[in-house]
Design a protein around this motif. Structure first.
Motif, PDB file in Angstrom:
ATOM      1  N   VAL A   1      38.168  94.418  75.415  1.00  0.00           N
ATOM      2  CA  VAL A   1      36.356  95.474  76.082  1.00  0.00           C
ATOM      3  C   VAL A   1      36.502  96.839  74.993  1.00  0.00           C
ATOM      4  CG1 VAL A   1      36.438  96.720  77.920  1.00  0.00           C
ATOM      5  CG2 VAL A   1      37.112  94.870  77.819  1.00  0.00           C
ATOM      6  N   LEU A   2      35.522  97.227  74.299  1.00  0.00           N
ATOM      7  CA  LEU A   2      35.890  98.364  73.282  1.00  0.00           C
ATOM      8  C   LEU A   2      35.959  99.499  74.652  1.00  0.00           C
ATOM      9  CD1 LEU A   2      35.134  99.010  70.676  1.00  0.00           C
ATOM     10  CD2 LEU A   2      32.958  99.743  71.405  1.00  0.00           C
ATOM     11  N   ILE A   3      36.620 100.299  74.108  1.00  0.00           N
ATOM     12  CA  ILE A   3      36.896 101.733  75.137  1.00  0.00           C
ATOM     13  C   ILE A   3      36.822 102.225  73.589  1.00  0.00           C
ATOM     14  CG2 ILE A   3      38.842 100.797  75.724  1.00  0.00           C
ATOM     15  CD1 ILE A   3      40.951 101.919  73.672  1.00  0.00           C
ATOM     16  N   ALA A   4      36.218 103.547  74.193  1.00  0.00           N
ATOM     17  CA  ALA A   4      36.136 105.246  74.075  1.00  0.00           C
ATOM     18  C   ALA A   4      37.036 106.180  73.847  1.00  0.00           C
ATOM     19  CB  ALA A   4      34.504 105.697  74.419  1.00  0.00           C
ATOM     20  N   GLU A   5      38.109 105.976  74.592  1.00  0.00           N
ATOM     21  CA  GLU A   5      38.724 106.715  75.416  1.00  0.00           C
ATOM     22  C   GLU A   5      40.233 105.725  75.704  1.00  0.00           C
ATOM     23  OE1 GLU A   5      38.170 109.088  78.522  1.00  0.00           O
ATOM     24  OE2 GLU A   5      37.081 111.171  76.405  1.00  0.00           O
ATOM     25  N   LEU A   6      41.351 106.415  75.303  1.00  0.00           N
ATOM     26  CA  LEU A   6      42.826 106.010  75.360  1.00  0.00           C
ATOM     27  C   LEU A   6      43.769 106.982  76.125  1.00  0.00           C
ATOM     28  CD1 LEU A   6      44.323 103.758  74.595  1.00  0.00           C
ATOM     29  CD2 LEU A   6      45.292 105.063  72.467  1.00  0.00           C
ATOM     30  N   GLY A   7      43.803 106.272  77.077  1.00  0.00           N
ATOM     31  CA  GLY A   7      45.146 106.746  78.419  1.00  0.00           C
ATOM     32  C   GLY A   7      44.417 107.720  79.084  1.00  0.00           C
ATOM     33  N   GLY A   8      45.722 108.397  79.789  1.00  0.00           N
ATOM     34  CA  GLY A   8      44.999 109.635  80.888  1.00  0.00           C
ATOM     35  C   GLY A   8      44.675 110.645  80.226  1.00  0.00           C
TER      36      GLY A   8
END
Length: 182
Positions: A162-169
């Motif tokens: 899944v392509l993500i734009a942000e990582l982690g909380g």
């Protein structure tokens, strides 16, 4: 032994063949037709030479600063370099203070390169644990390791496909990350 090699020749020369008589029976009562067929008597041999190791760079950290180490891998590809990165520092490097911020158990699922952009697909473990400094460090490790390969200068991330734009909380932006020293 049968070997597969794109460099071996499939052409057969007269020295490589011998004639074997073949009798083909006919349905009538006249003499059978006698003919010969060429038969390749050579034994296929894999003549490829194993690929020499290629030196690549992998990026770790020492005292919260990116630190580069060399690795010999079978292929000079982003996948091979990332495999070496995910293997972590050697025992000697660890003893010298070299660390990785990439969580243990992170696996590479693939790398797609289109033009100057690489999309790195890692298992979701990559996102686990650590604060913003840890997230920024692990992203930097991947980005610097991948962008050593021309023409790649931008890296996007997928987690479990899944392509993500942000990582982690903390919401560390990872949408089309560029290496700043290029």
């Amino acid at each position: 032994l049968v070997g597969c090699s794109s460099s071996s020749s499939s052409a057969t020369t007269a020295a490589d063949t011998t004639s074997v008589p073949v009798t083909i029976p006919t349905t009538d009562t006249t003499e059978p037709i006698d003919t010969t067929m060429p038969v390749d008597t050579t034994v296929p041999v894999d003549t490829t030479v194993p690929a020499a190791d290629v030196d690549v760079l992998v990026y770790f950290l020492v005292d919260e600063v990116l630190h580069v180490e060399g690795r010999a891998v079978a292929e000079g590809t982003p996948e091979a370099a990332l495999g070496a990165l995910l293997a972590g520092p050697t025992a000697a490097e660890a003893a010298a203070g070299v660390v990785t911020l990439i969580p243990e158990g992170t696996e590479l699922l693939g790398v797609d390169v289109v033009g100057n952009e690489a999309t790195v697909d890692l298992t979701g473990v990559f996102e686990s644990g650590g604060g913003s400094l840890s997230m920024i460090g692990r992203v930097a490790q991947v980005v610097f390791t991948v962008t050593q390969f021309a023409p790649i200068d931008t890296v996007s991330f997928r987690l479990d496909g899944v392509l993500i734009a942000e990582l982690g909380g903390e919401g560390i932006g990872v949408d089309r990350v560029q290496r700043l020293d290029n």
